[in-house]
Write an enzyme that holds these catalytic residues in place. Structure first.
Site, PDB file in Angstrom:
ATOM      1  N   LYS A 271       0.832  -1.206   0.000  1.00  0.00           N
ATOM      2  CA  LYS A 271       0.000   0.000   0.000  1.00  0.00           C
ATOM      3  C   LYS A 271       0.865   1.253   0.000  1.00  0.00           C
ATOM      4  O   LYS A 271       0.536   2.251  -0.638  1.00  0.00           O
ATOM      5  CB  LYS A 271      -0.933   0.031   1.219  1.00  0.00           C
ATOM      6  CG  LYS A 271      -2.009  -1.029   1.184  1.00  0.00           C
ATOM      7  CD  LYS A 271      -3.134  -0.685   0.231  1.00  0.00           C
ATOM      8  CE  LYS A 271      -4.180  -1.779   0.224  1.00  0.00           C
ATOM      9  NZ  LYS A 271      -4.830  -2.009  -1.041  1.00  0.00           N
TER      10      LYS A 271
ATOM     11  N   LYS B 118      -9.045 -17.213 -10.364  1.00  0.00           N
ATOM     12  CA  LYS B 118      -9.885 -16.827  -9.233  1.00  0.00           C
ATOM     13  C   LYS B 118     -10.806 -15.675  -9.591  1.00  0.00           C
ATOM     14  O   LYS B 118     -10.376 -14.706 -10.225  1.00  0.00           O
ATOM     15  CB  LYS B 118      -8.958 -16.412  -8.085  1.00  0.00           C
ATOM     16  CG  LYS B 118      -9.642 -16.453  -6.753  1.00  0.00           C
ATOM     17  CD  LYS B 118      -8.666 -16.153  -5.618  1.00  0.00           C
ATOM     18  CE  LYS B 118      -9.442 -15.866  -4.355  1.00  0.00           C
ATOM     19  NZ  LYS B 118      -8.769 -14.982  -3.443  1.00  0.00           N
TER      20      LYS B 118
ATOM     21  N   LYS C 134     -12.712  -8.920  -7.812  1.00  0.00           N
ATOM     22  CA  LYS C 134     -13.499  -7.734  -8.147  1.00  0.00           C
ATOM     23  C   LYS C 134     -13.011  -7.046  -9.406  1.00  0.00           C
ATOM     24  O   LYS C 134     -12.182  -6.159  -9.358  1.00  0.00           O
ATOM     25  CB  LYS C 134     -13.383  -6.730  -6.997  1.00  0.00           C
ATOM     26  CG  LYS C 134     -14.441  -6.941  -5.945  1.00  0.00           C
ATOM     27  CD  LYS C 134     -14.294  -5.938  -4.838  1.00  0.00           C
ATOM     28  CE  LYS C 134     -14.915  -6.496  -3.575  1.00  0.00           C
ATOM     29  NZ  LYS C 134     -14.340  -5.965  -2.376  1.00  0.00           N
TER      30      LYS C 134
END
Ligand code: TRP
Length: 329
Positions: free
Chosen positions: A111, A194, A197
């Site tokens: 991040k 997988k 989103k």
């Protein structure tokens, strides 16, 4: 009865991968464990300091959780920011957590790279807030994915360290809970392993019927089977995997045979897959619409959940304050 806790950040919508990978299992767990399911809206501030409409995002996830069958009569379902007690525990945990270990957490490092202008202290102490979420209820089990294992290790460290420093056995060390075979890994529509989103890759529980059909028809495929009984390339194996999740055994076998004798037409298979998916999703979407059309009801459910969660958290905090030496009020 062991305590289980799970948290989800209020970003976007639940998709089929969430449903078959976890939420469906939560629905069973609420009969067997003392369950806490909460929406981690504070955590989302670590990356989105000025959320557009945080209460709506939270209601969206709440409505979707409830539509899947999470039951406020059986489990404690609440919103993180409604339980202010968590912050006090977060403060105590932060006093005994060190810069070095927080700096080594890979999600923090990632991040920090993604948002170099906003490497804030909340991001840095994400793991101690998560530990407070868990430890305030003295939860024993936490169902989490691989990406959360390091945060779980930190939560165990917080528990262990608190117990050692203050010579107590107040906190059990929370363990990762693995669903095992009942958690199904739903592959992505874009051929990836997988479902995650992104629109080309995933089917949301709230997607309308025609959207579901369109997305399935657009799923990535290849030129079709070339020789009898051949091994399936990944994109095709994915279609079969999805079918094994939402369709009947007979349907699956029918298309397996078609693959094996090289008469399979992907269009036919996708049509059937879309049909079976729609049948799984329709009742869920109807309940989502029902819940989300009644925000007052959602707020009432959240308020009742917050009350139960605060009761559990304040019982723990009382012990924490007594143990460190603060006045207990
Ligand atoms: N970090 C979790 C995620 O990103 C969300 C979360 C916050 C959580 N607090 C938690 C999960 C406590 C389990 C327990 O998915």
């Amino acid at each position: 009865m062991d305590t289980v806790l799970s948290g989800i950040r209020p970003t976007g919508h639940l998709h089929l991968g969430n449903y078959f990978g976890a939420v469906r299992s939560f629905v069973k767990m609420q009969n067997e464990y003392n369950c806490y399911f909460f929406i981690a809206d504070w955590h989302s501030l670590t990356t989105h300091p000025t959320p557009k409409n945080i209460q709506n995002s939270t209601r969206t996830i709440l409505a979707e959780y409830l539509a899947c069958g999470l039951d406020p009569e059986k489990a404690t379902i609440y919103i993180q920011s409604d339980v202010v007690e968590t912050i006090e525990l977060y403060l105590y945990l932060n006093m005994n957590t060190y810069l070095g270990e927080l700096g080594r957490v890979t999600t923090f490092k990632e991040k920090a790279r993604q948002q170099p202008d906003n490497v804030n202290a909340g991001l840095f102490t994400y793991p101690t807030l998560m530990a407070a979420d868990i430890l305030q209820h003295r939860a024993k089990w936490v169902p989490v994915g691989k990406d959360q294992e390091q945060n779980m290790e930190m939560a165990r460290k917080c528990a262990r360290r608190f117990n050692n420093i203050y010579k107590t056995d107040l906190f059990p060390e929370p363990q990762n809970y693995y669903f095992g075979a009942e958690a199904l890994k739903v592959p992505g529509l874009d051929g990836s392993g997988k479902m995650g989103k992104s629109d080309g890759n995933c089917i949301y529980l709230c997607d309308e019927e025609k959207v579901v059909r369109k997305k399935v028809m657009r799923a990535v495929t290849d030129n079709g089977p070339q020789s009898p009984n051949s091994e399936k390339p990944e994109v095709i194996a994915n279609l079969f995997k999805m079918m094994s999740i939402v369709s009947s055994a007979d349907t699956l076998q029918y298309f397996e045979e078609k693959w094996n004798d090289c008469t399979l037409r992907y269009g036919d298979m996708k049509k059937q897959l879309a049909e079976d998916m729609v049948n799984v999703l329709n009742p869920i979407r109807e309940r989502i619409l029902e819940f989300s059309s009644d925000p007052a009801r959602l707020d009432k459910i959240a308020a009742a959940g917050a009350m139960k969660a605060r009761e559990s958290a304040s019982a723990t905090l009382k012990e924490v304050r007594r143990t460190i030496g603060f006045r207990v009020y």
